[in-house]
Each structure stands twice: as structure tokens, then as C-alpha cells.
Design a protein around this motif. Sequence first.
Motif, PDB file in Angstrom:
ATOM      1  N   LEU A 210       4.574 -11.759 -14.684  1.00 52.04           N
ATOM      2  CA  LEU A 210       5.277 -10.910 -13.727  1.00 52.04           C
ATOM      3  C   LEU A 210       4.592  -9.555 -13.585  1.00 52.04           C
ATOM      4  O   LEU A 210       4.463  -9.019 -12.470  1.00 52.04           O
ATOM      5  N   GLU A 211       4.145  -8.989 -14.710  1.00 51.11           N
ATOM      6  CA  GLU A 211       3.431  -7.709 -14.641  1.00 51.11           C
ATOM      7  C   GLU A 211       2.127  -7.867 -13.855  1.00 51.11           C
ATOM      8  O   GLU A 211       1.765  -7.007 -13.042  1.00 51.11           O
ATOM      9  N   GLY A 212       1.433  -8.959 -14.120  1.00 50.75           N
ATOM     10  CA  GLY A 212       0.195  -9.204 -13.393  1.00 50.75           C
ATOM     11  C   GLY A 212       0.435  -9.384 -11.904  1.00 50.75           C
ATOM     12  O   GLY A 212      -0.360  -8.914 -11.079  1.00 50.75           O
ATOM     13  N   TRP A 213       1.541 -10.064 -11.550  1.00 49.73           N
ATOM     14  CA  TRP A 213       1.867 -10.258 -10.141  1.00 49.73           C
ATOM     15  C   TRP A 213       2.161  -8.932  -9.451  1.00 49.73           C
ATOM     16  O   TRP A 213       1.741  -8.697  -8.312  1.00 49.73           O
ATOM     17  N   ARG A 214       2.882  -8.033 -10.135  1.00 48.30           N
ATOM     18  CA  ARG A 214       3.174  -6.724  -9.548  1.00 48.30           C
ATOM     19  C   ARG A 214       1.891  -5.939  -9.316  1.00 48.30           C
ATOM     20  O   ARG A 214       1.722  -5.287  -8.279  1.00 48.30           O
ATOM     21  N   GLU A 215       0.987  -5.984 -10.284  1.00 48.54           N
ATOM     22  CA  GLU A 215      -0.290  -5.296 -10.112  1.00 48.54           C
ATOM     23  C   GLU A 215      -1.098  -5.920  -8.980  1.00 48.54           C
ATOM     24  O   GLU A 215      -1.765  -5.228  -8.214  1.00 48.54           O
ATOM     25  N   PHE A 216      -1.017  -7.225  -8.869  1.00 51.14           N
ATOM     26  CA  PHE A 216      -1.776  -7.948  -7.850  1.00 51.14           C
ATOM     27  C   PHE A 216      -1.308  -7.570  -6.448  1.00 51.14           C
ATOM     28  O   PHE A 216      -2.122  -7.227  -5.576  1.00 51.14           O
ATOM     29  N   LYS A 217      -0.010  -7.626  -6.206  1.00 48.56           N
ATOM     30  CA  LYS A 217       0.486  -7.360  -4.856  1.00 48.56           C
ATOM     31  C   LYS A 217       0.486  -5.878  -4.501  1.00 48.56           C
ATOM     32  O   LYS A 217       0.632  -5.530  -3.328  1.00 48.56           O
ATOM     33  N   SER A 218       0.317  -5.003  -5.494  1.00 51.06           N
ATOM     34  CA  SER A 218       0.273  -3.571  -5.203  1.00 51.06           C
ATOM     35  C   SER A 218      -1.082  -3.131  -4.664  1.00 51.06           C
ATOM     36  O   SER A 218      -1.228  -1.986  -4.232  1.00 51.06           O
ATOM     37  N   ARG A 219      -2.060  -4.013  -4.681  1.00 49.13           N
ATOM     38  CA  ARG A 219      -3.406  -3.699  -4.186  1.00 49.13           C
ATOM     39  C   ARG A 219      -3.725  -4.607  -3.006  1.00 49.13           C
ATOM     40  O   ARG A 219      -4.159  -5.747  -3.208  1.00 49.13           O
ATOM     41  N   TRP A 221      -6.131  -4.898  -0.847  1.00 44.55           N
ATOM     42  CA  TRP A 221      -7.470  -5.467  -0.708  1.00 44.55           C
ATOM     43  C   TRP A 221      -7.676  -6.650  -1.648  1.00 44.55           C
ATOM     44  O   TRP A 221      -8.431  -7.580  -1.332  1.00 44.55           O
ATOM     45  N   VAL A 222      -6.963  -6.660  -2.794  1.00 45.11           N
ATOM     46  CA  VAL A 222      -7.114  -7.756  -3.753  1.00 45.11           C
ATOM     47  C   VAL A 222      -6.493  -9.027  -3.199  1.00 45.11           C
ATOM     48  O   VAL A 222      -7.129 -10.090  -3.169  1.00 45.11           O
ATOM     49  N   TRP A 223      -5.234  -8.940  -2.730  1.00 43.24           N
ATOM     50  CA  TRP A 223      -4.601 -10.187  -2.278  1.00 43.24           C
ATOM     51  C   TRP A 223      -5.130 -10.644  -0.919  1.00 43.24           C
ATOM     52  O   TRP A 223      -5.134 -11.844  -0.626  1.00 43.24           O
ATOM     53  N   ILE A 224      -5.609  -9.701  -0.091  1.00 39.32           N
ATOM     54  CA  ILE A 224      -6.233 -10.114   1.170  1.00 39.32           C
ATOM     55  C   ILE A 224      -7.520 -10.886   0.892  1.00 39.32           C
ATOM     56  O   ILE A 224      -7.776 -11.947   1.474  1.00 39.32           O
ATOM     57  N   MET A 225      -8.347 -10.371  -0.009  1.00 37.04           N
ATOM     58  CA  MET A 225      -9.587 -11.069  -0.366  1.00 37.04           C
ATOM     59  C   MET A 225      -9.281 -12.393  -1.062  1.00 37.04           C
ATOM     60  O   MET A 225     -10.011 -13.376  -0.897  1.00 37.04           O
ATOM     61  N   THR A 226      -8.205 -12.436  -1.827  1.00 37.21           N
ATOM     62  CA  THR A 226      -7.820 -13.677  -2.497  1.00 37.21           C
ATOM     63  C   THR A 226      -7.451 -14.749  -1.480  1.00 37.21           C
ATOM     64  O   THR A 226      -7.879 -15.902  -1.577  1.00 37.21           O
ATOM     65  N   LEU A 227      -6.644 -14.376  -0.477  1.00 37.43           N
ATOM     66  CA  LEU A 227      -6.303 -15.325   0.590  1.00 37.43           C
ATOM     67  C   LEU A 227      -7.553 -15.754   1.354  1.00 37.43           C
ATOM     68  O   LEU A 227      -7.699 -16.936   1.718  1.00 37.43           O
ATOM     69  N   HIS A 228      -8.431 -14.807   1.586  1.00 35.83           N
ATOM     70  CA  HIS A 228      -9.677 -15.090   2.304  1.00 35.83           C
ATOM     71  C   HIS A 228     -10.500 -16.140   1.555  1.00 35.83           C
ATOM     72  O   HIS A 228     -10.924 -17.153   2.131  1.00 35.83           O
TER      73      HIS A 228
END
Length: 346
Positions: A210-219, A221-228
Motif C-alpha cells: 500500500l505504501e508503494g502504491w501511494r508513492e507510485f501514484k503520487s508521481r 511521470w512514473v505511472w504514465i511511463m508504466t502504462l506506456h
Amino acid sequence: MSGFLSPFSLFKDRTVAPLFISRVVSSTSVGMGPVALAWGVMSMGYGARELSVVVACNTFPALLILCGGIIGDRFRRHHVLMGAELLACLAWLALGLSFTMDRAPLPLLCVLAALGGLATAIFLPTIRGIIADLLTGGKRAAGNALISQTQSAGLLVGFVSSGAVVTLLGPAWAAGGRGAFCGVSAVLLSRLATHRPVRSVRGNALRELLEGWREFKSRPWVWIMTLHYTAITMAMVCFMKIAGPLYTENGHGGAWAWGIISAAQPLGGLAGALIGARWRPAHLICTAALLPASVSLPMLLIGRGRRMAAHRYGLSRSRRLAGHLLRFLDDRTARQDPARGTRPSQ
């Protein structure tokens, strides 16, 4: 030039050299897997639908890669890597035996392919973390670079050799070779020494996720590149493991040709590592987002070839139908005018 060669000095360190040697061996086995799996399934008379199901079962465990990272954080990483390689060894040896059957049950192939994919999901996140266990300071960057270079070299050898083995000996031998290489890699990994994680993390896995998910969605550029990259990976899996093998098997060179074509990818990876070590683009994220678009080129070429073949097929069918129609009208005219005694001139 010295900056590029410096990672190879790690081979002189006996405490970490088995890791990089095992990475070459393991990557070679990984390169053999897709060709062996595709031609093994097709050799038993299964078509595109069944191959897609087996490949999906092999790829689906990649969704559990976060769990693989959690396992690597709770146990000695070289033990986790050994366990993953042994699981892959057993799964691929069993697949090799299955490919010797006239027609192995599809559920059996799906289960064995899923076990092989599960081993990969455990292995990949742990292989990166073990660098931090074995190397310190500036050696870590060199270790990460060498891991990537040995992976590309192993994949290059694996793809080429898999095409040759499938063509000359059959997919059962290629799958068995994949399992044997995993066993050799496990033996090499047993020569490493890593420490058990110091802090206790028992019972905290869900909280850390859960902590990792919060950090992930707070950035963003990270989740956009991940979807890409997720979309690119999905396209590459469909192309490399399903569409490409089916295309080459249908009169375009077979397993040998697809092995050579597949080897171009890790060869490009080695070339990219050389360029990336010296190139510093001004807009790094945009560059990283645009460069993977090049993977669409071989897909478009195959699609164009399919369309041209379909077009030629359609023209030939149209000509045949027109010929049949003209002959039919010819015959009808001759019957209505028997005094002519010959077919009407065109």
C-alpha cells in the motif's frame, strides 16, 4: 572506452563472478524458451488459439512480479534465485517431455507454462536486488551495467541456438535445453553468499504494498511511463511469441528464421547500451517514451506482407470466379445456338 570496459573487471572478483556467469547461462535459456514453446505447441497440431492460451498462461504470472520482489526482500536473495531457477528447470524439462508426445493435453501444457512464468516473476525483481547485497559504492553501477550486458549476450546466443536446435533436433530438445541451462544457473548461484535481511518484515507485506502504491501514484511521470511500457510489452509478447512464430512457420523460414530475427532484439540491446553509455539527451523522459516506437516496424512489415498476400489471394480468386463465369456463359450460348458448332468468340 575504459568506462565501458570497467564492468568486465568484476569477472575477476570470485565472490560475484558466479552471478554474471549464471546470468549469461540463464539468459541463454530464456532466449531458447519462446521458440521452443511456440514450435512445441504447433508441432502437436495446435493452432493459433491454443498457442495463444499457452503463451497467456506463461505470461500471466508477470502480474505477480511485485510479490517476487517481496520474497526477495524477506529471504536470502541467492536462495530465492536458486529456487526460481530450479522451478524453471523442472517446468521446462517437463515441457520437453510433453513435446515428445503426439499430442499432449492442452491443460498440461498450460500448467507447465504457468510454472515457468512464475519462476521468471520471482527471478527478475530479485536479480536486481542482489547487486546491492554483493557490491558496494561505485561498483554497483558497474554491476548493474554488466547484468544488462550479460543478459543481452545470453539472449543473443539463446535465440540463435534455439532456432537451430528446433530445426535440427526438434522443440523437445530446445525445451529440455532450456531446463538444463536453468539447472546449471542454479548450481552457479549456489556459490554466492548473501545475508538474511536484518529487519523483520513479517506481517508487513500488505502495508508495504500500500505504501508503494501511494508513492507510485503520487508521481504522474512514473505511472504514465508504466502504462506506456505495459502497452508496448503486450504488443511485443503477442508479436514475439505468437504472431511471429505463426508467420515464419507459414512458409517464411520456420524456426531457424525466427531465431535469427529474434536475436536481432538483444543485438540491438547491446548496441543501445553502447550508445546509451555516451548519449545524454536533453529531454530524457521524452526520449525514453519515443524510442520504443521502433518496435512497431517489424510488426508493420508482417502486417503489410499479410495484406499483400490477402490481396493477391483475393485477385486470384476473382480471376478464377470470372473464368468460371465466362465458361458458364460460353456453354449456355453454345447450347442455345447448336448450329454454330463452336464456342462463341470472345
